[in-house]
Design an enzyme around this catalytic site. Structure first.
Site, mmCIF file in Angstrom:
data_model
loop_
_atom_site.group_PDB
_atom_site.id
_atom_site.type_symbol
_atom_site.label_atom_id
_atom_site.label_comp_id
_atom_site.label_asym_id
_atom_site.label_seq_id
_atom_site.Cartn_x
_atom_site.Cartn_y
_atom_site.Cartn_z
ATOM 1 N N GLU A 194 -1.633 -7.003 7.474
ATOM 2 C CA GLU A 194 -0.280 -6.795 7.975
ATOM 3 C C GLU A 194 -0.038 -7.686 9.188
ATOM 4 O OE1 GLU A 194 2.774 -6.404 7.960
ATOM 5 O OE2 GLU A 194 3.052 -4.251 7.612
ATOM 6 N N HIS A 214 0.824 -1.210 0.000
ATOM 7 C CA HIS A 214 0.000 0.000 0.000
ATOM 8 C C HIS A 214 0.860 1.263 0.000
ATOM 9 C CE1 HIS A 214 0.978 0.835 4.207
ATOM 10 N NE2 HIS A 214 0.820 -0.468 4.427
#
Length: 245
Positions: A87, A9
Site C-alpha cells: 500500500e 484485500h
C-alpha cells in the site's frame, strides 16, 4: 486475449476502525475474511483459473490471496511477494483515525493528503516506533529506499517498475495472473492501464475484495474491464455488493 484479475484485500481491522494503515501490517477483520472467501467463490463460479499470483509483503493482501486460491482449489499456484506492491506509505498518519485527523487538520487538508497525486502526508522520522526499515521483510531495500511517506505518484513509480520488470513479461508469456494488493496500489495500476489523468484518478475508489477483470491485447493495452459477481460480469459503472459468505 489476455485476462488479468486485480483484487484489493478484504476489509482489514484498521479499515473497520477507520484508521490510516499504509505499511502497518494489520490483519483482516472477520468481515474481510468473508469477503475474501466470497471473491474466491465468484472467480471459481465464473470459470477462472490462474498460473501465477502476485501480492505485497503485508498480511492483509497475502491472506486474501491465500483464501481466494483455497476457495478455487488453486493453493499450488506460485505466489510472488514484493514490497513494491505494498500500500501507499501514509507516513506520520499511519495508525491515526481518519475522522479525528480531519478534525485536527481540517477535512480539506486530509482530502488533499489522501487523494491528490503529488502531495505527501507528513513524514515519519527514523526514530519513530512506526518506522520499520529493520523489519526482515525489507532487508533487500537499499539505503534510502524505505519510504518515510509517499504520495500516489511515489507509489505508482515503484508499482509500475515491478509491473514492467515482473508482471508484464509473465502476462505476455501466456500466464493467467491474479494480483492481490491494496487500494492505492491498484489505483496506480488502473491509472496506468486506462491512461487516466491525475484529475481522473482522484475520484477512483477500489472496493475491498471484488474481482476486477482487465481484458488486454497482446501489447497489454486494455480492451475493456469489469467487476465480477456470482452472476458474471457487472454492467459498466456498477460495483457489486458483498453477500454474507
Amino acid at each position: 486475449m489476455i485476462k488479468l484479475v486485480l483484487i484489493r484485500h478484504g476489509q482489514s481491522l484498521w479499515n473497520l476502525e477507520n484508521r490510516f494503515t499504509g505499511w502497518t501490517d494489520v490483519d483482516l477483520s472477520e468481515n474481510g475474511l468473508s469477503e475474501a472467501r466470497e471473491a474466491g467463490a465468484i472467480l471459481k463460479k465464473n470459470g477462472y483459473t490462474f498460473d501465477v499470483a502476485y501480492t505485497s509483503v503485508l498480511k492483509r493482501a497475502i491472506r486474501t490471496l491465500w483464501i481466494v486460491l483455497h476457495e478455487m482449489d488453486l493453493t499450488w499456484v506460485p505466489i510472488h511477494k514484493s514490497w513494491k506492491l505494498n500500500e501507499r506509505h501514509y507516513g506520520a498518519l499511519q495508525g491515526l483515525n481518519k475522522d479525528e485527523t480531519a478534525q485536527k487538520y481540517g477535512e480539506e487538508q486530509v482530502h488533499i493528503w489522501r487523494r491528490s497525486v503529488d502531495v505527501r502526508p507528513p513524514a515519519l522520522t527514523e526514530d519513530d516506533p512506526r518506522y520499520e526499515a529493520t523489519d526482515p521483510r525489507y532487508k533487500t531495500l537499499k539505503k534510502g529506499e524505505f519510504p518515510l511517506t509517499e504520495c500516489l505518484e511515489d507509489t505508482e513509480k515503484r508499482v509500475l517498475a515491478y509491473w514492467h520488470s515482473e508482471i508484464a513479461p509473465t502476462l505476455k508469456s501466456g500466464n493467467k495472473v491474479i494480483i492481490s494488493s491494496h487500494g492505492n496500489t491498484i489505483r496506480s495500476l488502473v491509472k496506468y492501464l486506462d491512461n487516466l489523468s491525475s484529475d481522473g484518478v482522484v475520484s477512483l475508489n477500489i472496493p475491498t475484495s471484488i474481482p476486477l477483470v482487465y481484458e488486454l491485447d497482446e501489447n497489454l493495452r486494455p480492451i475493456r474491464h469489469y467487476y465480477l459477481s456470482m452472476d458474471g460480469e457487472v454492467p459498466e459503472g456498477e460495483i457489486p455488493k458483498h453477500i454474507s459468505f
